[in-house]
Design an enzyme around this catalytic site. Structure first.
Site, short mmCIF file in Angstrom:
data_model
loop_
_atom_site.label_atom_id
_atom_site.label_comp_id
_atom_site.label_asym_id
_atom_site.label_seq_id
_atom_site.Cartn_x
_atom_site.Cartn_y
_atom_site.Cartn_z
N ILE A 42 54.99 -2.42 -49.68
CA ILE A 42 55.33 -3.74 -50.20
C ILE A 42 54.84 -3.88 -51.63
O ILE A 42 53.81 -3.29 -52.01
CB ILE A 42 54.75 -4.86 -49.28
CG1 ILE A 42 55.21 -6.24 -49.74
CG2 ILE A 42 53.25 -4.76 -49.14
CD1 ILE A 42 54.91 -7.37 -48.75
N CYS A 43 55.60 -4.62 -52.42
CA CYS A 43 55.24 -4.97 -53.79
C CYS A 43 55.03 -3.71 -54.63
O CYS A 43 55.87 -2.83 -54.66
CB CYS A 43 54.02 -5.89 -53.77
SG CYS A 43 53.70 -6.76 -55.32
N ALA A 44 53.92 -3.60 -55.33
CA ALA A 44 53.67 -2.49 -56.23
C ALA A 44 53.60 -1.15 -55.52
O ALA A 44 53.83 -0.10 -56.15
CB ALA A 44 52.40 -2.73 -57.03
N THR A 93 55.73 -0.01 -53.62
CA THR A 93 57.07 0.56 -53.67
C THR A 93 57.24 1.45 -54.91
O THR A 93 57.99 2.42 -54.87
CB THR A 93 58.16 -0.52 -53.67
OG1 THR A 93 58.01 -1.35 -54.83
CG2 THR A 93 58.09 -1.37 -52.40
N ALA A 153 59.50 -3.83 -49.39
CA ALA A 153 59.58 -5.28 -49.51
C ALA A 153 59.11 -5.74 -50.87
O ALA A 153 58.26 -5.12 -51.51
CB ALA A 153 58.75 -5.96 -48.42
#
Length: 193
Positions: free
Chosen positions: A102-104, A106, A155
């Site tokens: 999720i977030c960074a 990714t 995400a």
């Protein structure tokens, strides 16, 4: 029936809210074991200031034991400060086991090339390209809150509820009706008996 083992990588400054819906649902589920691990087993602080003592150190984690690897966000990914997790992440991917980021986090998967052949999302396509120069999966990018494809869940940082839903679904921890009720409650405040 053997419980699924879900491993969550923690590091100083991890985004605690991004896994705040996920971890309680796993912890209370009779079908799963939740294991927190970090570079070492020393206490770490989340971005929100929580002090957490991980269950295990990275060196003790065996990829064969992992049923799902969870990578929460945090600015360490953007700064390239979590590289110690790369060998384990690659091995989990090579074993065709699920990874949820999720977030960074990714951007880390993008940098490793793990998003090149699967549909995915992140905070934004330009963000992903800027942080992960090796990323070459633009054709598969989805401007969505959360995407699940093959063995990867990705995400946006503002989608911890959608992220949790995709993990619970992929790991078979809730049936479809339970999952829908859970989502309606946490996303829309609708309680269904």
């Amino acid at each position: 029936m053997e419980k699924v083992k879900i491993y969550v990588f923690l590091f100083d400054g991890f985004s605690d809210w991004e896994i705040a819906y996920l971890t309680p649902e796993i912890k209370r589920n009779e079908l799963a074991d939740l294991i927190f691990f970090s570079k070492d087993d020393k206490p770490i602080k989340s971005m929100g200031g929580l002090t957490v003592v991980p269950d295990e150190a990275l060196k003790n984690i065996k990829p064969d034991n992992i049923d799902l690897l969870v990578l929460p966000g945090g600015t360490h990914w953007e700064k390239g400060l979590n590289n110690e997790i790369e060998p384990l992440t690659r091995k989990v991917a090579d074993l065709d086991k699920p990874i949820a980021a999720i977030c960074a986090a990714t951007t880390f998967l993008g940098q490793l090339g793990l998003l090149n052949e699967t549909m995915h999302t992140s905070n934004d396509l330009n963000y992903l390209k800027a942080i992960a120069p090796n990323y070459a999966g633009e054709v598969h990018y989805q401007a969505s809150l959360s995407v699940s494809d093959k063995k990867l869940i990705t995400a946006n940082g503002i989608a911890p509820i959608e992220f949790t839903r995709e993990v619970l679904k992929m790991m078979g921890l809730y049936n479809e009706e339970e999952l829908n009720k859970w989502y309606q409650l946490y996303k829309h405040g609708i309680w269904e008996e």
